[in-house]
Design a protein around this motif. Structure first.
Motif, PDB file in Angstrom:
ATOM      1  N   ARG A  20       0.824  -1.206   0.000  1.00  0.00           N
ATOM      2  CA  ARG A  20       0.000   0.000   0.000  1.00  0.00           C
ATOM      3  C   ARG A  20       0.865   1.266   0.000  1.00  0.00           C
ATOM      4  N   ASN A  21       1.908   1.277   0.821  1.00  0.00           N
ATOM      5  CA  ASN A  21       2.663   2.508   1.061  1.00  0.00           C
ATOM      6  C   ASN A  21       3.675   2.856  -0.032  1.00  0.00           C
ATOM      7  N   ILE A  22       4.292   1.876  -0.667  1.00  0.00           N
ATOM      8  CA  ILE A  22       5.300   2.194  -1.682  1.00  0.00           C
ATOM      9  C   ILE A  22       4.703   2.950  -2.864  1.00  0.00           C
ATOM     10  N   PRO A  23       3.579   2.504  -3.442  1.00  0.00           N
ATOM     11  CA  PRO A  23       3.009   3.316  -4.536  1.00  0.00           C
ATOM     12  C   PRO A  23       2.639   4.735  -4.100  1.00  0.00           C
ATOM     13  N   ILE A  24       2.134   4.887  -2.898  1.00  0.00           N
ATOM     14  CA  ILE A  24       1.792   6.221  -2.392  1.00  0.00           C
ATOM     15  C   ILE A  24       3.046   7.071  -2.270  1.00  0.00           C
ATOM     16  N   ILE A  25       4.104   6.496  -1.710  1.00  0.00           N
ATOM     17  CA  ILE A  25       5.357   7.223  -1.527  1.00  0.00           C
ATOM     18  C   ILE A  25       5.946   7.631  -2.874  1.00  0.00           C
ATOM     19  N   VAL A  26       5.974   6.687  -3.818  1.00  0.00           N
ATOM     20  CA  VAL A  26       6.565   6.974  -5.129  1.00  0.00           C
ATOM     21  C   VAL A  26       5.768   8.046  -5.863  1.00  0.00           C
ATOM     22  N   LEU A  27       4.453   7.904  -5.907  1.00  0.00           N
ATOM     23  CA  LEU A  27       3.631   8.891  -6.617  1.00  0.00           C
ATOM     24  C   LEU A  27       3.701  10.272  -5.952  1.00  0.00           C
ATOM     25  N   ALA A  28       3.654  10.306  -4.638  1.00  0.00           N
ATOM     26  CA  ALA A  28       3.710  11.597  -3.944  1.00  0.00           C
ATOM     27  C   ALA A  28       5.070  12.261  -4.138  1.00  0.00           C
ATOM     28  N   SER A  29       6.152  11.494  -3.989  1.00  0.00           N
ATOM     29  CA  SER A  29       7.481  12.105  -4.107  1.00  0.00           C
ATOM     30  C   SER A  29       7.759  12.567  -5.526  1.00  0.00           C
ATOM     31  N   ILE A  30       7.375  11.784  -6.516  1.00  0.00           N
ATOM     32  CA  ILE A  30       7.593  12.190  -7.901  1.00  0.00           C
ATOM     33  C   ILE A  30       6.743  13.415  -8.232  1.00  0.00           C
ATOM     34  N   SER A  31       5.513  13.458  -7.741  1.00  0.00           N
ATOM     35  CA  SER A  31       4.653  14.623  -7.994  1.00  0.00           C
ATOM     36  C   SER A  31       5.228  15.884  -7.363  1.00  0.00           C
ATOM     37  N   ILE A  32       5.680  15.775  -6.131  1.00  0.00           N
ATOM     38  CA  ILE A  32       6.252  16.942  -5.447  1.00  0.00           C
ATOM     39  C   ILE A  32       7.520  17.411  -6.153  1.00  0.00           C
ATOM     40  N   LEU A  33       8.408  16.481  -6.478  1.00  0.00           N
ATOM     41  CA  LEU A  33       9.657  16.853  -7.142  1.00  0.00           C
ATOM     42  C   LEU A  33       9.416  17.427  -8.531  1.00  0.00           C
ATOM     43  N   THR A  34       8.453  16.874  -9.256  1.00  0.00           N
ATOM     44  CA  THR A  34       8.135  17.407 -10.581  1.00  0.00           C
ATOM     45  C   THR A  34       7.603  18.832 -10.462  1.00  0.00           C
ATOM     46  N   GLY A  35       6.720  19.069  -9.490  1.00  0.00           N
ATOM     47  CA  GLY A  35       6.201  20.415  -9.271  1.00  0.00           C
ATOM     48  C   GLY A  35       7.302  21.400  -8.909  1.00  0.00           C
ATOM     49  N   LEU A  36       8.196  20.998  -8.014  1.00  0.00           N
ATOM     50  CA  LEU A  36       9.319  21.866  -7.639  1.00  0.00           C
ATOM     51  C   LEU A  36      10.238  22.124  -8.829  1.00  0.00           C
ATOM     52  N   TYR A  37      10.491  21.090  -9.608  1.00  0.00           N
ATOM     53  CA  TYR A  37      11.352  21.237 -10.782  1.00  0.00           C
ATOM     54  C   TYR A  37      10.737  22.212 -11.786  1.00  0.00           C
ATOM     55  N   LEU A  38       9.443  22.057 -12.052  1.00  0.00           N
ATOM     56  CA  LEU A  38       8.779  22.959 -12.995  1.00  0.00           C
ATOM     57  C   LEU A  38       8.792  24.402 -12.500  1.00  0.00           C
ATOM     58  N   CYS A  39       8.509  24.593 -11.217  1.00  0.00           N
ATOM     59  CA  CYS A  39       8.534  25.948 -10.668  1.00  0.00           C
ATOM     60  C   CYS A  39       9.928  26.557 -10.773  1.00  0.00           C
ATOM     61  N   THR A  40      10.947  25.747 -10.525  1.00  0.00           N
ATOM     62  CA  THR A  40      12.320  26.235 -10.610  1.00  0.00           C
ATOM     63  C   THR A  40      12.680  26.630 -12.032  1.00  0.00           C
ATOM     64  N   VAL A  41      12.386  25.749 -12.981  1.00  0.00           N
ATOM     65  CA  VAL A  41      12.741  26.018 -14.380  1.00  0.00           C
ATOM     66  C   VAL A  41      11.975  27.222 -14.909  1.00  0.00           C
ATOM     67  N   ILE A  42      10.702  27.319 -14.588  1.00  0.00           N
ATOM     68  CA  ILE A  42       9.910  28.463 -15.053  1.00  0.00           C
ATOM     69  C   ILE A  42      10.446  29.749 -14.432  1.00  0.00           C
TER      70      ILE A  42
END
Length: 140
Positions: A57-79
């Motif tokens: 249960r927890n690994i998919p939640i962790i992976v999806l949440a961490s990738i979503s957060i990092l992608t959002g931070l990356y996009l904000c940084t690049v923009i």
């Protein structure tokens, strides 16, 4: 008044920040591939999965949440970089690192040093995670 002038100068870059960027979906996919695989969590999760409670249960939640957060931070940084720094300055090999340029423009000389230190701390944090998780190989 100085703050207002700086804000006007920064927001003026929005109109030209993405001039000349590539719109080919294949090249965007190639760029995203490099970004996604630079995140070490893909391989490190295998080392610590046995210690996670309820991993199914927890690994998919962790992976999806961490990738979503990092992608959002990356996009904000690049923009943010594209808004503040002209494209010709970003691709100029003689100029300093983009994060340092961003810090210099937005916060002055202190900002240049602060953002360079953020990059160093982020890199060291990634190395530390690799050391800690790879020790699990020896322990197992």
């Amino acid at each position: 008044k100085q703050w207002y002038q700086r804000r006007v100068a920064i927001t003026a870059g929005i109109a030209v920040g993405f001039t000349g960027t590539n719109t080919d979906p294949k090249q965007w996919g190639d760029a995203w591939n490099g970004v996604i695989w630079s995140y070490l969590g893909w391989e490190e999760i295998c080392c610590v999965a046995s210690e996670i409670q309820n991993p199914q249960r927890n690994i998919p939640i962790i992976v999806l949440a961490s990738i979503s957060i990092l992608t959002g931070l990356y996009l904000c940084t690049v923009i943010s970089f594209h808004i503040v720094i002209p494209l010709k300055d970003m691709i100029d090999p003689a100029s300093s690192a983009v994060a340092s340029q961003f810090g210099l423009i937005t916060m002055g000389e202190a900002g240049k040093v602060i953002l360079a230190l953020f990059v160093v701390v982020s890199t060291l944090g990634s190395v530390q995670c690799s050391f800690i998780s790879n020790c699990r190989y020896i322990h197992s």
